[in-house]
Scaffold this motif. Structure first.
Motif, mmCIF file in Angstrom:
data_model
loop_
_atom_site.group_PDB
_atom_site.id
_atom_site.type_symbol
_atom_site.label_atom_id
_atom_site.label_comp_id
_atom_site.label_asym_id
_atom_site.label_seq_id
_atom_site.Cartn_x
_atom_site.Cartn_y
_atom_site.Cartn_z
ATOM 1 N N LEU A 132 36.234 104.850 3.954
ATOM 2 C CA LEU A 132 36.412 105.335 3.330
ATOM 3 C C LEU A 132 35.692 105.586 2.186
ATOM 4 C CD1 LEU A 132 38.961 107.671 2.609
ATOM 5 C CD2 LEU A 132 40.237 106.411 1.922
ATOM 6 N N ARG A 133 35.759 104.572 1.222
ATOM 7 C CA ARG A 133 35.137 103.979 0.029
ATOM 8 C C ARG A 133 33.843 104.492 0.767
ATOM 9 N NH1 ARG A 133 38.324 99.990 -1.634
ATOM 10 N NH2 ARG A 133 37.437 98.880 -0.003
ATOM 11 N N ALA A 134 33.359 103.945 1.559
ATOM 12 C CA ALA A 134 32.154 103.814 1.705
ATOM 13 C C ALA A 134 31.423 105.978 1.475
ATOM 14 C CB ALA A 134 31.240 103.300 3.437
ATOM 15 N N ASN A 135 32.302 106.600 2.579
ATOM 16 C CA ASN A 135 32.046 107.825 2.829
ATOM 17 C C ASN A 135 32.611 108.902 1.337
ATOM 18 O OD1 ASN A 135 31.351 107.873 5.726
ATOM 19 N ND2 ASN A 135 33.461 107.509 6.068
ATOM 20 N N LEU A 136 33.266 108.661 0.547
ATOM 21 C CA LEU A 136 33.551 108.903 -0.757
ATOM 22 C C LEU A 136 32.172 109.358 -2.040
ATOM 23 C CD1 LEU A 136 36.966 108.431 -1.242
ATOM 24 C CD2 LEU A 136 36.303 110.604 -1.250
ATOM 25 N N ARG A 137 32.126 107.559 -1.584
ATOM 26 C CA ARG A 137 30.556 107.149 -2.159
ATOM 27 C C ARG A 137 29.387 108.683 -1.293
ATOM 28 N NH1 ARG A 137 30.992 102.193 -1.090
ATOM 29 N NH2 ARG A 137 32.334 101.110 -1.936
ATOM 30 N N ILE A 138 29.312 108.109 -0.113
ATOM 31 C CA ILE A 138 28.112 109.787 0.149
ATOM 32 C C ILE A 138 28.373 110.881 -0.519
ATOM 33 C CG2 ILE A 138 26.909 110.733 2.195
ATOM 34 C CD1 ILE A 138 27.827 108.163 3.829
ATOM 35 N N LEU A 139 29.499 111.047 -0.088
ATOM 36 C CA LEU A 139 29.945 112.614 -0.805
ATOM 37 C C LEU A 139 29.105 112.654 -1.968
ATOM 38 C CD1 LEU A 139 31.549 115.181 -0.297
ATOM 39 C CD2 LEU A 139 33.367 114.089 -0.739
ATOM 40 N N ARG A 140 29.892 112.002 -2.872
ATOM 41 C CA ARG A 140 29.590 111.842 -4.403
ATOM 42 C C ARG A 140 28.280 111.258 -4.617
ATOM 43 N NH1 ARG A 140 30.496 106.718 -7.278
ATOM 44 N NH2 ARG A 140 28.854 106.168 -5.850
ATOM 45 N N ASP A 141 27.288 111.002 -4.027
ATOM 46 C CA ASP A 141 25.908 110.914 -4.135
ATOM 47 C C ASP A 141 25.143 112.457 -4.172
ATOM 48 O OD1 ASP A 141 25.783 108.728 -5.006
ATOM 49 O OD2 ASP A 141 25.849 107.429 -3.132
ATOM 50 N N ASN A 142 25.757 112.878 -2.090
ATOM 51 C CA ASN A 142 25.558 114.039 -2.498
ATOM 52 C C ASN A 142 25.720 115.370 -2.867
ATOM 53 O OD1 ASN A 142 24.118 113.420 0.383
ATOM 54 N ND2 ASN A 142 26.204 114.054 1.501
ATOM 55 N N LEU A 143 26.816 115.045 -4.048
ATOM 56 C CA LEU A 143 27.034 115.982 -5.043
ATOM 57 C C LEU A 143 25.960 116.057 -6.530
ATOM 58 C CD1 LEU A 143 30.729 115.884 -4.769
ATOM 59 C CD2 LEU A 143 29.801 118.235 -4.927
ATOM 60 N N ARG A 144 25.829 114.943 -6.513
ATOM 61 C CA ARG A 144 25.007 114.406 -7.707
ATOM 62 C C ARG A 144 23.667 115.456 -7.199
ATOM 63 N NH1 ARG A 144 27.750 108.994 -8.907
ATOM 64 N NH2 ARG A 144 29.260 109.443 -10.173
ATOM 65 N N ARG A 145 23.304 115.205 -6.543
ATOM 66 C CA ARG A 145 21.765 115.384 -5.836
ATOM 67 C C ARG A 145 21.612 116.831 -5.464
ATOM 68 N NH1 ARG A 145 20.223 115.804 -0.539
ATOM 69 N NH2 ARG A 145 21.583 114.784 0.043
ATOM 70 N N LEU A 146 23.095 117.454 -4.913
ATOM 71 C CA LEU A 146 22.533 118.979 -4.254
ATOM 72 C C LEU A 146 23.037 120.052 -5.481
ATOM 73 C CD1 LEU A 146 23.776 118.135 -0.987
ATOM 74 C CD2 LEU A 146 20.918 119.062 -1.663
ATOM 75 N N ASP A 147 24.116 119.329 -6.439
ATOM 76 C CA ASP A 147 24.688 120.563 -7.356
ATOM 77 C C ASP A 147 23.358 120.952 -8.827
ATOM 78 O OD1 ASP A 147 25.538 121.426 -9.151
ATOM 79 O OD2 ASP A 147 27.670 120.617 -8.575
ATOM 80 N N PRO A 148 22.945 121.524 -9.154
ATOM 81 C CA PRO A 148 22.173 121.701 -10.228
ATOM 82 C C PRO A 148 23.088 121.362 -11.313
ATOM 83 C CG PRO A 148 22.848 123.988 -8.887
ATOM 84 C CD PRO A 148 23.516 123.156 -8.076
ATOM 85 N N CYS A 149 24.382 122.088 -11.432
ATOM 86 C CA CYS A 149 24.895 121.528 -12.567
ATOM 87 C C CYS A 149 24.553 119.888 -13.013
ATOM 88 C CB CYS A 149 25.976 122.162 -12.903
ATOM 89 S SG CYS A 149 26.545 123.922 -12.224
ATOM 90 N N LEU A 150 24.951 119.222 -12.217
ATOM 91 C CA LEU A 150 24.503 117.633 -12.464
ATOM 92 C C LEU A 150 23.327 117.509 -12.198
ATOM 93 C CD1 LEU A 150 27.329 116.741 -10.266
ATOM 94 C CD2 LEU A 150 28.207 117.030 -12.268
#
Length: 159
Positions: A132-150
């Motif tokens: 769960l921790r590993a998958n949440l890290r992946i999701l967080r990193d993808n959000l940071r990478r793909l979200d132009p607001c970030l």
């Protein structure tokens, strides 16, 4: 006929779990009677994780207004738990650090929160928790990478 939406999407589940955990965190901190509010506890933990960063960056990481953070830091500083130091690269900015006095409180807070999370993740087991921790890290990193607001914002946010 109105369309019925699915309630178990990843986004809705994460939003619901986040809301529930936030409430549980607040109740746990209040029950521990540490002499600080849940907001101050979140701030203290963020400072401990990101020692020495600017106040503005802490507010961004926590998703709160700078004035709200300032009030939390004022109280934590009055209690001797944090110190604000001038930023050597920007004389207008202050960097926030943990004091030695905060160590026992942080230790107690971590133990209490670990107990809480172990209860809430009961049934996952050690492997399930790590997955769960590993998958949440992946999701967080993808959000940071793909979200132009970030784009251009800090990389190590936590809470």
């Amino acid at each position: 006929m109105p369309r019925k939406l699915e309630s178990d999407t990843i986004g809705l589940l994460l939003t619901d779990v986040s809301r529930l955990l936030r409430g549980a965190f607040d109740r746990k901190v209040n029950a521990m009677a540490l002499g600080i509010t849940p907001g101050e506890a979140r701030t203290l933990m963020q400072v401990a994780m990101t020692e020495g960063i600017k106040q503005a960056e802490i507010a961004t990481r926590m998703g709160i207004e700078p004035m709200t953070l300032s009030a939390y830091l004022d109280r934590l500083e009055a209690l001797g738990l944090v110190a604000r130091l001038p930023d050597p690269a920007d004389r207008r900015a202050k960097n926030v650090v943990i004091t030695d006095k905060a160590d026992p409180l942080l230790s107690e807070l971590i133990v209490g929160l670990r107990e809480m999370m172990n209860a809430y993740t009961d049934g996952l087991g050690d492997e399930g928790r790590e997955l769960l921790r590993a998958n949440l890290r992946i999701l967080r990193d993808n959000l940071r990478r793909l979200d132009p607001c970030l784009a251009g914002k800090e990389k190590g946010a936590a809470e």
